[in-house]
Structure formats: structure tokens, C-alpha cells
Design an enzyme around this catalytic site. Structure first.
Site, PDB file in Angstrom:
ATOM      1  N   LYS A  18      33.368  41.853  44.333  1.00  0.00           N
ATOM      2  CA  LYS A  18      32.643  40.600  44.543  1.00  0.00           C
ATOM      3  C   LYS A  18      31.499  40.464  43.530  1.00  0.00           C
ATOM      4  O   LYS A  18      31.247  39.375  42.994  1.00  0.00           O
ATOM      5  CB  LYS A  18      32.091  40.548  45.972  1.00  0.00           C
ATOM      6  CG  LYS A  18      33.162  40.379  47.038  1.00  0.00           C
ATOM      7  CD  LYS A  18      32.539  40.182  48.410  1.00  0.00           C
ATOM      8  CE  LYS A  18      33.633  39.908  49.458  1.00  0.00           C
ATOM      9  NZ  LYS A  18      33.061  39.660  50.796  1.00  0.00           N
ATOM     10  N   ILE A  19      30.820  41.586  43.277  1.00  0.00           N
ATOM     11  CA  ILE A  19      29.737  41.555  42.293  1.00  0.00           C
ATOM     12  C   ILE A  19      30.282  41.145  40.938  1.00  0.00           C
ATOM     13  O   ILE A  19      29.679  40.327  40.230  1.00  0.00           O
ATOM     14  CB  ILE A  19      29.053  42.939  42.202  1.00  0.00           C
ATOM     15  CG1 ILE A  19      28.325  43.258  43.511  1.00  0.00           C
ATOM     16  CG2 ILE A  19      28.075  42.975  41.024  1.00  0.00           C
ATOM     17  CD1 ILE A  19      27.738  44.646  43.574  1.00  0.00           C
ATOM     18  N   GLY A  56      27.830  43.362  48.407  1.00  0.00           N
ATOM     19  CA  GLY A  56      27.780  44.804  48.130  1.00  0.00           C
ATOM     20  C   GLY A  56      29.022  45.348  47.449  1.00  0.00           C
ATOM     21  O   GLY A  56      28.972  46.377  46.764  1.00  0.00           O
ATOM     22  N   GLU A  57      30.164  44.677  47.631  1.00  0.00           N
ATOM     23  CA  GLU A  57      31.412  45.190  47.058  1.00  0.00           C
ATOM     24  C   GLU A  57      31.434  44.955  45.550  1.00  0.00           C
ATOM     25  O   GLU A  57      31.050  43.896  45.067  1.00  0.00           O
ATOM     26  CB  GLU A  57      32.608  44.500  47.708  1.00  0.00           C
ATOM     27  CG  GLU A  57      32.703  44.739  49.212  1.00  0.00           C
ATOM     28  CD  GLU A  57      33.835  43.933  49.838  1.00  0.00           C
ATOM     29  OE1 GLU A  57      34.823  43.689  49.130  1.00  0.00           O
ATOM     30  OE2 GLU A  57      33.707  43.548  51.015  1.00  0.00           O
ATOM     31  N   SER A  58      31.938  45.941  44.848  1.00  0.00           N
ATOM     32  CA  SER A  58      31.930  45.872  43.382  1.00  0.00           C
ATOM     33  C   SER A  58      32.782  44.719  42.864  1.00  0.00           C
ATOM     34  O   SER A  58      32.419  44.052  41.888  1.00  0.00           O
ATOM     35  CB  SER A  58      32.427  47.193  42.790  1.00  0.00           C
ATOM     36  OG  SER A  58      33.747  47.482  43.263  1.00  0.00           O
TER      37      SER A  58
END
Length: 1459
Positions: free
Chosen positions: A665-666, A661-663
Site C-alpha cells: 500500500k505504501i 502500514g503494508e509495504s
């Protein structure tokens, strides 16, 4: 060459092996053609248009069609040459012109078509015919472009039927192989147009048209196996030039999937049914009845390349087959494109076309068979387009379509499974496993059809093996075998419902698999040994390869190794889901990951391991840690994105984990993806940044379109606007972005993928991925009829299988279902036994025993009749005992349940009489001919009645007689016919069980199983309790003991294995029993019987067996007394049968102890003495080992006052007779080698002799005069008859002290101290004793003189004589002794004088002996000295006087020396 062989294989495609005889006649053929001309002309003349007329302004009086027919009529009879040398065009052309003409009506065209059909069917045209190729082409062209006027619907249908008839005849003609690919395609196309039109016409035309289409396809594809694949470019798949090869606008057969990948599922045919081949000569308006709206146009409007045209004009072969097959697949695409989907469709949609297409495809596959795999284009169509459609139609709500799809897949499996590994996996995972379970939303009809299909697959003997080897043992594939086996097991379970057809169907499938395994047993398997798989060092698990996939010696260990890896990975996944760190550590411990983790190995673990928590994988991959970033890039590197659309690639990538969900990590995840995608499929992207930005944009669009919380959705223009200038500063093509937009809108990218393996739906992107994987997957392993992997497979499915069969058996009510279940049980037992799966066999036995109803508490009044009425219980009983008899080797704990059943039958009196008997032949028992019959198993029943509760009537006939008997006290009604039948069924069932064989054949059981059977018997018997037990418990214990003894006797070669347990059980019985009863009786006599039977065969165990008989000595006095006689009889028989086999002292001690005890028992003494007599008579079985024990036993019989005195005398005779053995042994000892050995044996013999005479000494004190005197005489003979026995001289000193002097003293004491009533005539006995002393001393004098203590011994003799002279019997001195003793003494002194022993001398102490002798003699008879030594009396007086005067000490010294 990719086409039919023209010469070599002619016969293979001919319908008739020989030409018809009538074609040899030229005249007959001419007449036939003439009649056809007449028929056409006759029909034409009936029409006003074709009647005789004059055409104004023209020379012709008749129409050209009529004229040409008449011209032909003139010519045919003038042809003199053979018909095969005549150009067929000459006699076909007039008819073909009629067919082509648009002026002729339907009746005329129909007759002309009939004429052509007749000519073709008579085989006038064949390969040898001149210009045959041109003629066949003309026929096809004319018929496919047939034109006629429609006058009425009926005549139109007749013409269409005849068109079909002629075209089919063309294809079946011997000359058909000269047709080109294009002509064949045209024929099929024309037929399909008729099929298409027939929908609006009569039923008959519809059926004929479809039948013709089927026949055409069958005719065409039946030639595929005959095609030479040598050099044809199309056949071997090398054609790549030209974009429109045979009708479709496609680069290759993946084109449709590529369109699907982009989300473009619109019809490429624009709603029109497809056509095949190039544009045929028929136009849309060329046939009167085929108007433009009914005519199928072609989909190829472009110019074909010259290469394609060349191929299509060649003699027909693979090119037309590819075209036809592609066309058939496209028929399925049409339905797909007009909106048929697995969820939206109902039976309401027209299932006619797909059913028709699937039927044609099935025919093509049936006839093409394995040959399809040799032609890559055909194979590619099946692998991709066909299978993709089958996957979709497999989820159809129509059971007809689903059934046809399953039939096609079964055919494909049978013929082409080696080329369809992953496709088959997808079909079972996404279709069969989804539909066969109601919980996934399938209708009952779908479930039933899917289950029927699965059962059909299961009936293919190698199906499950190949699924296991190829899929379950492949880390990249799902466990199809395991899933299917579980599905069958669960589907067979009736949960809270009665048994249905579905349950039986699933059971059939399950049993088909099991029976397949059972049938493979016995087929030679070179790789049968189970070698445990283990990794001693790290090897990258995804790189494990097999050297040879066709050779079992290679692939069997390989798949086992892969399955081991897969199992370990699954365990690792389970650990990882609980704690990622521990999961990786576990895999490091099993050497599946290196000791020092590297990014590639972890990435492959994430990529290839099913069951991982995708949230944890996503978090790991999105982590900022350097190692995690490296793993992420390695993970992305495992994907193949070559020539793949971006959205498809992204879908595949995000299906393997959950996008964090974290930007940040994305971003990391998408960067890795974009980098990999750009490297493999740059396409129109300028750089990896463009791929990254577009990926981001797609994710945002996906969220926007499919998140319900977003109210205002992004439009196509918005999406295109958002992606401006991202491609290296320039725009991406609008069409490209538009395609992406619609793809995302239509199919959501699931960023939260399904957890676990499940049965996913086959999406377009997954299909693309499957096709990619299928090119790289390991080769398909083909199994044969040997049981390579059955052990592994059966271990997986055995538990659920037994449970499923058991539940169905429990619920079943019909005989056929019972039998099916029984077949399954027996197959499970056979496999378990073959593969040494003892636990499985035990579980099966436990399950079956429950169904026998024999273990249920008996609340039924008549359990025997109830059993006879219960078919299920009888089946189960027969089955469980069949298993016990066939596969007893591998039963362990299950013996307890089997014994429970046997005990129940025993209590009901239903067991055969021989169950507890052993199988030793009477001849095995060494028997004494004089002693009657040897011991048999029935001995105890006849001779030893039990002291316990009487047993109820047992045995089959006994039970039957109970049923028929009428109780006198309580009269019962006569049994009904039904009761008699039920009882008869019960008896027949028990007979079929062969229960006795379990025990009588136990000698063939393996050691482990035998031991468990014995332990089960001991367990079933129960622990014996002190005090009273119920009659029923005692009966059970007795029966179990009988069985235990029976198997012990039957396994004499393995007695060591059983002996400890048997002995301990009997010991516990003996020690806990205080009163006579049947159990202790059986224990004691069973023990004796075991010893009696096994001693001849087990010499190494003889001591152990004989030691066990000491238990008899420990019997409670009351028990021992009750059975003493019978015990003795058994011991007697044992001795008689096995005397030569008893060699140890311990053994003989036990035997003689048992015999000795009987000496004083009134009933037992006789057989006891008989046994002793057998041993000791003539020294038959006496040996140094038993001599002392036997002599002692004989002494006890001699002393015993039980019975007549004669037996005591015989016992004394036995003792005396044993001296001969000592003599024999002594002479043998002299021949022994070595002084030490001789000395030792001589010493032992002396000891035995001493024990003999000591025993006789004791008998000499017997109260009975006869025995006492005989004992003295016997003792005397034994003392004097030792000339042949080498006795040490020192032994005589002991003999006189311990025997002779002792017996004399004891007898004198008895004579003086006991009542004459107790000891009659002791005076005579004392006389015998004194004579014994004298005779023995005189005979042994030479030997005695060598003793250093001779003086002491001589004085002892004199002392006893003196005592006897002075002794009083009955209060007064005995006159006989008074006379006898001096006489004996005188003789003795004379003998000593003669030998020079008793002389007066001064040396060697002679004076002392002389003095002491006369000192005693004078006390006895003073006158003896003058009688014996008259010359020396005066000298002695003088010497005595001088001695007294000169040496006063000498007498004292002499006395001391003598004393």
C-alpha cells in the site's frame, strides 16, 4: 508613476498650507543666515585648533572651513534677487562642509546641524527654488555621512539627536519629494543605525531615536495614497529582472519561505542586523562615534543592475517603501533566526527589537491603508513574509508582542482583508483559537490578550459575517465563525469558579456579535427570503462558482449553497467514518456524488472534506482495487507541487491521510505521489522513478531519525550513500541531499496526522501550501450593513449564546454586568423575532423566567420584599415582559412560562387592576339611551358578587396598603425604611413591565402566537374538577379565564381562531360545576359577554356564538338558580344590543329558550319579559325566523303565575300584536317574484298564524279568570282579524279542529271536572267561548263554504252548541248558556239562510246538509226551524213522509255523508 506627484498633490503633503510671511523679506533671511554663520564661527573660535593662526608654508592664514563661512557672510547681503532664485548650495555648502569634516568636534558639528535644521524649517527651500534637487541631495549625503570627533558622551548624543532632527526635517520639507528612493533609504538606514547605537547610550537618545524612526516611517508611508500607480513597473509588480532589487538577495518575496521549506532556518544575515538600500556614502568608520562594531553594514555586496540603480535614483515612491517595509520585516526575521520560538522563548529574550519593528510596521499599515493593495510588491510582502512572521510572533509568550501582533492583524483586516482571506483564517485557527483556551497550554496573559483581540474583531460590524461567508461557507476552509462563536460562548461560562474579567470579556465579544446582527435588522435586504437549498441532480461540488462576488443577489445564494454542500459533506464524513460504503451511498443520495461513482468525485471528497477518519482514507487509497487506484491518482492530482521541494510536497501529501502500514500500500501511495511530483516539479530529477526512490528514502530517514526504538541513527553520509545512482543512473547533487537530510532531521514528517480539524500549528510546509491556495481561492466577499446571512449564523450560535449569557447573568453581582446581559437578551430576542426563529425565542423566555425568581417555590416569608431587594430578579422580570410586549408575535410555547410569572404576581397581589380588562371602548357597544350605561368590563364586579371564595386585595395600591396596614388582631411593627424602599422598587418594576399590554394589545399578535397564548391560558387554568377545589386553584382558574375572555374580546376579528378553544374550556367548566362558585360565574357571564360584544361584528359566526349559550341551559339546577336573574339581565342586554344581528332560527331558539325558562323564576322573570317585550313590541324585531319561538315564549309568560296578572295580559297583548307582522309579511309576499316563492311564504305565514292561535288556545285554559277570558277575546280577535293575511282555505279546517273545537271541549271539561275554587266563574268563560265560536264561524262563513269538508265542520259547530246546551256547570245546566246558545244558533242559521247555504234542495247533497242540520238543531231548540223557516215547515213535513215511504235508505246515506 510609482512616485509622488510633484504638482497636483503638493498640498496633500505640505505641513503648512501657506509660506511663512517672514520668508518674503530678503533682508530678514540674510540676517538669519548671518546669525547662523556667526554661531558656528563663535563655537569654532572657542577651540584652540580653530583660533586665528598662521599656517607655515602656506598663504592661508585661516582654515578652509572658516574661510568658506566668512566668504558666505560677505555674499549674503549682496544678493539682490529673490531667495528662491538663489542656488541653496551657496548658503548650505559651508555648513555641510563643517558637518562632513572629521576634524570638527561634536559641539561644532552640533551647531552646524542646528543651522541646517533652522534653514530647512523656515521653508526657505521649496519646489520653486533653483537647484533644489541637488541641494536636498547634498544635505542628505552630508548629514548621513556626518563625521566628528568624540570629546565626551553627552556631546556625542547631542550630535546624534541633531542628525535625527535634520533628517526628519528633510523628509517633512516641502522639497522632500525631490529626494530619490536611494536617499530615503539612506535616511531610514542612518536613523536605524542611531537607534541601534542608542541602546548603549542614554535613555533620552533611545527614545528620541525611536520616535524619529516612527515619524520617518509615518511620513514616508503617509504619501502612499498619493502615489500615481499608472506606469511604474515596480508598483504594478512587473519587475522581474535583476536578482538584487532593493537590497535583498531574493528572486521574489517567497525566498525566505523557500529556505524554510528546505529546513534551512539559519540566518541569511549571519547574525548582523540588516540594512536597507544600496551601500550608502557612509562607511563603517566614517563617523567618529560609529565604529565598525556599531555600524550596520549592507546586505547587498553585489553590483546592482542598471535598472535597479535607475529606479533607486528616481524621485522617491514605491521602490523605497518596498525596501523599507522589507527591511522592517527582516528585523523580525533576525529574531527568528537567532532562535526565538513560541515554546522555547520566555520574557527573558529581548522583546525590544520585535516590538519596535512591529510598531513601525503597524504605523506603515495604518497610513498606507487600502492603497497597499494597489502595489503588488508591498502586498506580496504583507501576504507572505509579514504574515508568516506574525503567525510565529503570535504565539509569543510576551503579551506585549502578542498585543501588537493582534493590532497589526486588525489593521490588516480593516484595510486589506480582501487580499488576506486564507492568512486571516490561519491567524484565527493557529493563533487566536489556540491561545484563547487554557487547555492548549496558553498562559492566562496570552489568553487574555487573545480574547481582547478577538473581542476587538467582533466589534467590527461585518467581521463575523465575512468570516462566515468566506470561510465557513467554503469547503476548503475551516469553520472559523463557528469556532470563534463557540470559543466566546465557552469562555463566558464560569465553570466551578467565580465570575472573572475573562468571562466578562468573552461575554462582551459575544454580545458585540449579537448586537451587530440586531443593528442590521431593518436595513433593506433584497435577498432576505430563505430559499431552501437542495440538489436535484449531481453537480461536482468542488466546481460550484459564483457569477458575481460583489453583488449580493449572486453571492448570497452561492454561499448558502456552498454551506449546504459543506454540511452535507460533514454528515457524509460522519457516515463514512462508521462505514465507508454507507458514507459514499449517503452522498450519492444527496447528489453530491454521482449515481455511478467516478474516481475524481471520490478523490475530491477525500481531499476537501474535514473530519474524515484519516486511517480509513489511507486504507482506501492504498487498496489494490482498480477503482481505488484510480481514486488515488486523482487524489494526488488535486495537489499543486510546482517548484516545491520534495520534502515539503511529501509533508503536505501525507498530512491528508495516514500512510498505510503494508509495504504494498505504501508503494502504491508513493508511486502516485512521485508521478504527480515529477510532472509538476522535475527540477533535478531525471524521472518519476528517481522521485519514487527518493521519497522512499525520505520516509525511511524520517522513521530512522524520529523513532525512539532506533538507537543507531543514520548519518548524513549514510543518507547520501543510500541515494547513489538513483537519478537515472547518476547521483543527485550532494547539497540537495544534504538539505533534505537536515530538513527531515529537524522537522519530522508525521505519517500519523492529527485526527479531526483541531487548531493545527502552522508549519513551514503548511505555510507554503497556504500561499499556493491563496492564489486559487475564491475572491473575498465583502459584506455590508444588510442582514444577508444573519439568519443562518444566528441559527448556529443562538443556543450557546443564550446559555452563556444566562450563566453569566446567574453568576453576576454588579449592575453593569446585569445590564450587559439584558442588552444581550434583548438583542437575541430581536434577531429571533426578525428571522422567525420561534424556538430560539421560546428558549430565551424559558431561561429568563427562571431568573425572575417568580417560578421558585415560595419558601420566603415576604416574597414581595425579597423581590424588591433582588436587582437581578427585577431586571429579568422587566426583560421578560419587554420581550413579551415587543416580540410576542414570535413567542409560542414560551407563553406558558410568562403566564406562570404573571400568575405568581397575581397571587402576590402585584398586578395592575387593568390586566384582565379588555380595550374595547364603551362607544363600541350599541346602547339603548333609555337603559342607562352600556355594559362595561366592571359590570360583574359591581352587580354580580361571586359566590366563591372572596378574592384577596389585589392591585398595586391594594398591595401597598396591605404592607402599611396594621392588623388589629396581630399587631405588627411599623415597616422599616428598607422594607418600604424594597416594596416601592417592586411596584416600580411591575409598572415598567406593562403586563396589561400583553393582553390589551393582543389584537396585534400574529395568529400562531395568539393561539398559543390562548392555549397557555387554558393550560394554566387547569382542568376543572368536579367537587371542591382549593381557593388558590379556583382563584388562578378565574384569573386565567378573565384573561382568556379579555383576549377573545380584543380579537373579535379573529374570533374564529380562538373560539373553539375558548368554548371548550367554558363548556368543561360548566359541565363540571355542581355548586355556585366564582369560576362558573365568570365562565357563564364571560360567555354572555363575548356573545354580546361580538354579535354585531361577526354575523358569519352569530349562530356559533348563540349556540354556545345553550351551555347556560345545561347548568346544574343549583348553579342556574343562583345566577338566573343576572343571566337574564345579560340576555336582555344582549337582545337589546344585538336583536338586529340575530337572524337564524337556531339563534332565536336559544335566546327564547333562555327567556322562556325565566318565566317562572321570581327574580328573573321581569328582565326576561322585558327582553321579550323589546323583541315583540310593535313587531320591532319579529321576523319569520323568530316568530314561532317568540310567540311560544310569550305564551309561557302569559301562563306564568309569577308576578302580577298584568304581565300575563301584556304577554297576551304581545301575542295578539304579532298578528300585524303576519299581515305585513303577507302583503310583502304578494309582491314577491314567482308563484312558487309566493306560495311558499304564504304557507309559512299560515303555519305561523296557526302556531299563534294554538298558543292562545293554551292560555285560554288558564286558572285565572281574567287571563282566561282575555285570552279568549284575544284569540277571537286573532281569528277574526286575518283579512290581510293570505291564509290557505284548508288551514281553517285545521284551525277549527286544533284550536276552536279543542278549546271549547277543554273548557267544558274543565268546567265539569274541576273544582270551582281552582277555576272561578267558568260559566262566564264558556259564554265567551260560545260567542267566539259563533262570531268566528259567521265571519269566516264565505271562506268556510269553499271547504270540501264544510258539512263536517258545520256539524262540529252544531255538536259543540249542543254540548254546551246540555253541559252542566257546578252540577246544573247554565242558564246563561241556555239563553245564549239558541240565540247564537238562530243568528247563525239566519246568516246561512241569507247566503243560501241552508236551503232545501235535491242537488249537491243539499238535502243531506238540510236534514242533518235540523236533526241537531231540533236537539238544541226544536222551535228554531219554525222561527227561521216558517214557510218551509209544512213542505218539509210532506217531503219527509214521502221520503220515508219511497226511499228508506236515503236517511242512512245522508247520515253517513254527514258523519
Amino acid at each position: 508613476m510609482g512616485r509622488l506627484k510633484l504638482q497636483s498633490d503638493i498640498n496633500s503633503i505640505e505641513e503648512e498650507p501657506e509660506e511663512c510671511e517672514h520668508t518674503s523679506s530678503r533682508g530678514a533671511l540674510a540676517c538669519m543666515v548671518n546669525s547662523e554663520i556667526g554661531a558656528v564661527l563663535a563655537v569654532m573660535r572657542r577651540n584652540v585648533r580653530w583660533g586665528g593662526r598662521y599656517m607655515a608654508g602656506d598663504d592661508q592664514l585661516e582654515h578652509s572651513l572658516i574661510q568658506s563661512l566668512k566668504t558666505l557672510r560677505k555674499q549674503i547681503f549682496s544678493w539682490q534677487q529673490q531667495w528662491n532664485t538663489i542656488n541653496p548650495v551657496l548658503y548650505l555648502q559651508p555648513f555641510l562642509e563643517v558637518i562632513r569634516s572629521d576634524e570638527t568636534g561634536a559641539p561644532i558639528t552640533g551647531v552646524a546641524l542646528s543651522s541646517v535644521y533652522k534653514i530647512l524649517s523656515l521653508d526657505v527651500i521649496h519646489l520653486d527654488t533653483v537647484n533644489v534637487e541637488n541641494a536636498m541631495h547634498l544635505v542628505v549625503d552630508a548629514v548621513t555621512s556626518c563625521r566628528f570627533e568624540v570629546t565626551d558622551p553627552a556631546s556625542e548624543e547631542v550630535v546624534l539627536m541633531k542628525i535625527l532632527q535634520v533628517l526628519l526635517a528633510c523628509m517633512k520639507s516641502k522639497a522632500a519629494i525631490v529626494l530619490s528612493n536611494q536617499h530615503v533609504c539612506t535616511i531610514v538606514n542612518t536613523c536605524f543605525r542611531v537607534v541601534h547605537q542608542a541602546g548603549a547610550k542614554g535613555e533620552l537618545l533611545q527614545r528620541i531615536a525611536r520616535h524619529t524612526m516612527h515619524e520617518l516611517v509615518r511620513c514616508i508611508f503617509s504619501h502612499l495614497p498619493n502615489i500615481d500607480i499608472g506606469e511604474d513597473s515596480l508598483a504594478n509588480g512587473t519587475v522581474s529582472s535583476g536578482k538584487q532589487e532593493f537590497g535583498g538577495d531574493h528572486k521574489d518575496f517567497n525566498s525566505v519561505s523557500k529556505q524554510l521549506d528546505n529546513g534551512n532556518n539559519g540566518s541569511e544575515y549571519d547574525g548582523q542586523p540588516p540594512s536597507i538600500g544600496f551601500a550608502s556614502s557612509a562607511s563603517a568608520n566614517s563617523v567618529g562615534s560609529m565604529t565598525s562594531e556599531n555600524t550596520l553594514g549592507t546586505i547587498n555586496d553585489k553590483e546592482a543592475s542598471s535598472n535597479d540603480v535607475l529606479l533607486m535614483n528616481e524621485a522617491y515612491g514605491v521602490p523605497c517603501m518596498v525596501e523599507i517595509f522589507h527591511f522592517l520585516c527582516s528585523l523580525l526575521n533576525v529574531i527568528e533566526h537567532i532562535g526565538m520560538g513560541p515554546r522555547s522563548n520566555t520574557i527573558a529574550f529581548d522583546e525590544d527589537v520585535p516590538l519596535f519593528a512591529l510598531g513601525l510596521i503597524n504605523s506603515a499599515i495604518e497610513l498606507g491603508g487600502p492603497s497597499i493593495s494597489q502595489h503588488l510588491k508591498l502586498l506580496a510582502l504583507i501576504q507572505d513574509e509579514l504574515f508568516r512572521n506574525l503567525m510565529q510572533f503570535g504565539l509569543s509568550m510576551s503579551p506585549l508582542i502578542l498585543s501588537m501582533v493582534c493590532s497589526i492583524v486588525l489593521n490588516l483586516y480593516h484595510h486589506l482583508r480582501t487580499e488576506l482571506k486564507l492568512q486571516l483564517e490561519a491567524f484565527f485557527s493557529c493563533v487566536i483559537l489556540r491561545l484563547a483556551q487554557s487547555r492548549l497550554g496558553a498562559s492566562y496573559q496570552q489568553q487574555e490578550v487573545a480574547m481582547e483581540a478577538l473581542v476587538d474583531f467582533c466589534r467590527q460590524k461585518t467581521f463575523m459575517v465575512e468570516m462566515y461567508a468566506n470561510l465557513d461557507c467554503d469547503i476548503t476552509c475551516s469553520n472559523v465563525f463557528e469556532d470563534l462563536a463557540n470559543l466566546l460562548s465557552k469562555s463566558a461560562f464560569p465553570v466551578n469558579c467565580p465570575l472573572s474579567a475573562m468571562h466578562i470579556l468573552a461575554l462582551d465579544g459575544l454580545i458585540a456579535v449579537i448586537q451587530g446582527m440586531a443593528e442590521r435588522i431593518g436595513n433593506e435586504s433584497p435577498v432576505s427570503e430563505q430559499v431552501p437549498v437542495d440538489f436535484e441532480e449531481y453537480t461536482p461540488f468542488w466546481t460550484v462558482k459564483c457569477e458575481n462576488y460583489a453583488e449580493p443577489n449572486y453571492w448570497v445564494p452561492f454561499v448558502r449553497r456552498r454551506k449546504y454542500i459543506k454540511r452535507r459533506l460533514m454528515i457524509g464524513a460522519d457516515h463514512f467514518n462508521r462505514d465507508p460504503k454507507k458514507g459514499l451511498e449517503f452522498l450519492q443520495g444527496t447528489h453530491l456524488l454521482p449515481e455511478k461513482l467516478d474516481p475524481q468525485s471520490v478523490a475530491c471528497f477525500f481531499r476537501y472534506t474535514a473530519g474524515l477518519d484519516k486511517n480509513l482514507v489511507g486504507d482506501f487509497l492504498g487498496n489494490h482495487d482498480d477503482f481505488c487506484v484510480q481514486v488515488l491518482h486523482e487524489f494526488a492530482g488535486t495537489f499543486d507541487f510546482q517548484e516545491m521541494n520534495l520534502d515539503t510536497a511529501l509533508r503536505l501529501f501525507l498530512e491528508t491521510f495516514r500512510l498505510p502500514g503494508e509495504s504494498q500500500k505504501i508503494q502504491r501511495v508513493l508511486e502516485a505521489f512521485s508521478e504527480r511530483y515529477y510532472v509538476q516539479s522535475p527540477l533535478i530529477l531525471a524521472n518519476k522513478d528517481a522521485a519514487l526512490l527518493l521519497s522512499y528514502s525520505i520516509i525511511m530517514l524520517n522513521t530512522d531519525q524520529h523513532n525512539v526504538q532506533v538507537k543507531k541513527k543514520m548519518t548524513e553520509e549514510d543518507f547520501i550513500k543510500n541515494n547513489r545512482h538513483i537519478n537515472g543512473g547518476s547521483d543527485l547533487p550532494r547539497e540537495f541531499l544534504s538539505e533534505l537530510y537536515h530538513s527531515i532531521c529537524k522537522n519530522e514528517i508525521k505519517t500519523i496526522p492529527e485526527q479531526g480539524v483541531g487548531f493545527p500549528e502552522m508549519t513551514p510546509s503548511r505555510w507554503v501550501d497556504l500561499m499556493r491556495k491563496s492564489k486559487k481561492t475564491s475572491p473575498f466577499i465583502v459584506s455590508d450593513s444588510r442582514a444577508f446571512l444573519d439568519h443562518d449564523m444566528f441559527a448556529i450560535m443562538s443556543g450557546p449564546t443564550i446559555a452563556a449569557i444566562s450563566v453569566v447573568f446567574d453568576h453576576a453581582e454588579h449592575e453593569d454586568v446585569f445590564q450587559t446581559c439584558v442588552d444581550g437578551f434583548l438583542a437575541v430576542a430581536k434577531i429571533s423575532a426578525c428571522h422567525h426563529l420561534e424556538d430560539v425565542l421560546d428558549d430565551l423566555v424559558v431561561s429568563l423566567c427562571k431568573f425572575t425568581t417568580l417560578l421558585n417555590p415560595s419558601a420566603i416569608e415576604e416574597p414581595v420584599l425579597a423581590f424588591g431587594d433582588d436587582a437581578k430578579a427585577r431586571k429579568a422580570t422587566i426583560t421578560v415582559f419587554t420581550i413579551a410586549n415587543r416580540y410576542g408575535n414570535y413567542i409560542r410555547s414560551g407563553w406558558r412560562n410568562i403566564l406562570d410569572c404573571i400568575l405568581r404576581l397575581h397571587k402576590l397581589g402585584l398586578l395592575p387592576a387593568r390586566v384582565a380588562s379588555d380595550v374595547a371602548d364603551d362607544s363600541e357597544l350599541p346602547a339603548d339611551p333609555g337603559q342607562g350605561k352600556p355594559v362595561t368590563s366592571s359590570l360583574f364586579a359591581s352587580q354580580m358578587p361571586s359566590m366563591g371564595t372572596p378574592r384577596r386585595s389585589s392591585g398595586l395600591m391594594g398591595r401597598f396598603s396591605q404592607l402599611l396596614s396594621l392588623d388589629t388582631e396581630e399587631p405588627r411593627s411599623q415597616p422599616t425604611e428598607q422594607q418600604l424602599q424594597a416594596h416601592q422598587r417592586t411596584l416600580q418594576t411591575i409598572q415598567k413591565c406593562h403586563i396589561d399590554s400583553i393582553f390589551t394589545e393582543s389584537k396585534f399578535l400574529q395568529s400562531d402566537s395568539l393561539l398559543q397564548l390562548a392555549r397557555a391560558l387554558i393550560w394554566a387554568a387547569g382542568r376543572p374538577q368536579k367537587g371542591s377545589t382549593s381557593p388558590e386553584d379556583e382563584d388562578t382558574a378565574v384569573f386565567c379565564l378573565e384573561l382568556l375572555i379579555a383576549i377573545t374580546l380584543n380579537n373579535r376579528d379573529r374570533i374564529i381562531l380562538l373560539w373553539q378553544g375558548v368554548y371548550e374550556h367554558i363548556c368543561s367548566i360548566v359541565q363540571s360545576t355542581v355548586m355556585p362558585c366564582a369560576l362558573v360565574e365568570k365562565a357563564v357571564f364571560g360567555l354572555l359577554r363575548i356573545c354580546q360584544r361580538l354579535l354585531p361584528y361577526k354575523e358569519n359566526l352569530a349562530d356559533e356564538l348563540l349556540r354556545s349559550l345553550q351551555l347556560v341551559l345545561k347548568l346544574d339546577a343549583r348553579v342556574a338558580d343562583a345566577y338566573c336573574e343576572n343571566i337574564t339581565q345579560e340576555v336582555m342586554r344582549l337582545v337589546k344590543a344585538n336583536a338586529t344581528h340575530i337572524r337564524s332560527q337556531m339563534g332565536w331558539r336559544t335566546i327564547t329558550s333562555l327567556l322562556s325558562i325565566t318565566a317562572r323564576h321570581p327574580e328573573a322573570s321581569e328582565p326576561g319579559f322585558e327582553a321579550l317585550l323589546f323583541i315583540m313590541s310593535d313587531g320591532a324585531h319579529l321576523s319569520p325566523a323568530n316568530y314561532i319561538f317568540c310567540v311560544d315564549a310569550a305564551r309561557q309568560f302569559a301562563e306564568s303565575r309569577v308576578g302580577q296578572a298584568d304581565r300575563s295580559l301584556r304577554a297576551l297583548d304581545l301575542m295578539e300584536g304579532s298578528l300585524a307582522c303576519l299581515t305585513r309579511w303577507s302583503s310583502e309576499a304578494k309582491l314577491a317574484v314567482g308563484e312558487e316563492a309566493t306560495s311558499k311564504l304564504s304557507q309559512d305565514i299560515g303555519e305561523m298564524w296557526l302556531r299563534l292561535v294554538q298558543g292562545q288556545r293554551k292560555v285560554c285554559l288558564d286558572q285565572r279568570e281574567e287571563i282566561r277570558n282575555e285570552a279568549l277575546l284575544s284569540l277571537q280577535r286573532c281569528l277574526m282579524g286575518v283579512d290581510g293575511v293570505c291564509l290557505p282555505h284548508t288551514l281553517w279546517s285545521q284551525c277549527f279542529d286544533l284550536v276552536i273545537f279543542t278549546v271549547l271541549d277543554d273548557l267544558l271539561d274543565i268546567a265539569q271536572g274541576h273544582s270551582p275554587k281552582d277555576y272561578r266563574n267558568m260559566e262566564g268563560t264558556l259564554v265567551f267561548a260560545m260567542k267566539l265560536l259563533s262570531k268566528v264561524f259567521l265571519q269566516l262563513l264565505p271562506d268556510l263554504l269553499q271547504l270540501t269538508a264544510f258539512c263536517k265542520l258545520w256539524l262540529g259547530v252544531l255538536s259543540r252548541m249542543e254540548k254546551y246546551m246540555k253541559g252542566k256547570v257546578r252540577g246544573k245546566k247554565s242558564e246563561k248558556l241556555q239563553e245564549l246558545v239558541p240565540e247564537l244558533l238562530k243568528n247563525t242559521l239566519l246568516a246561512m239562510r241569507t247566503r243560501g247555504v241552508l236551503v232545501q234542495r235535491s242537488a249537491l247533497g243539499g238535502d243531506s246538509l238540510w236534514e242533518l242540520t235540523w236533526l241537531h238543531v231540533n236537539n238544541i231548540a226544536p222551535s228554531l226551524q219554525s222561527d227561521v223557516f216558517p214557510d218551509e215547515v209544512s213542505d218539509q213535513s210532506e217531503q219527509e213522509q214521502s221520503t220515508i215511504e219511497g226511499s228508506p235508505k236515503s236517511d242512512a246515506e245522508g247520515i253517513k255523508a254527514g258523519g
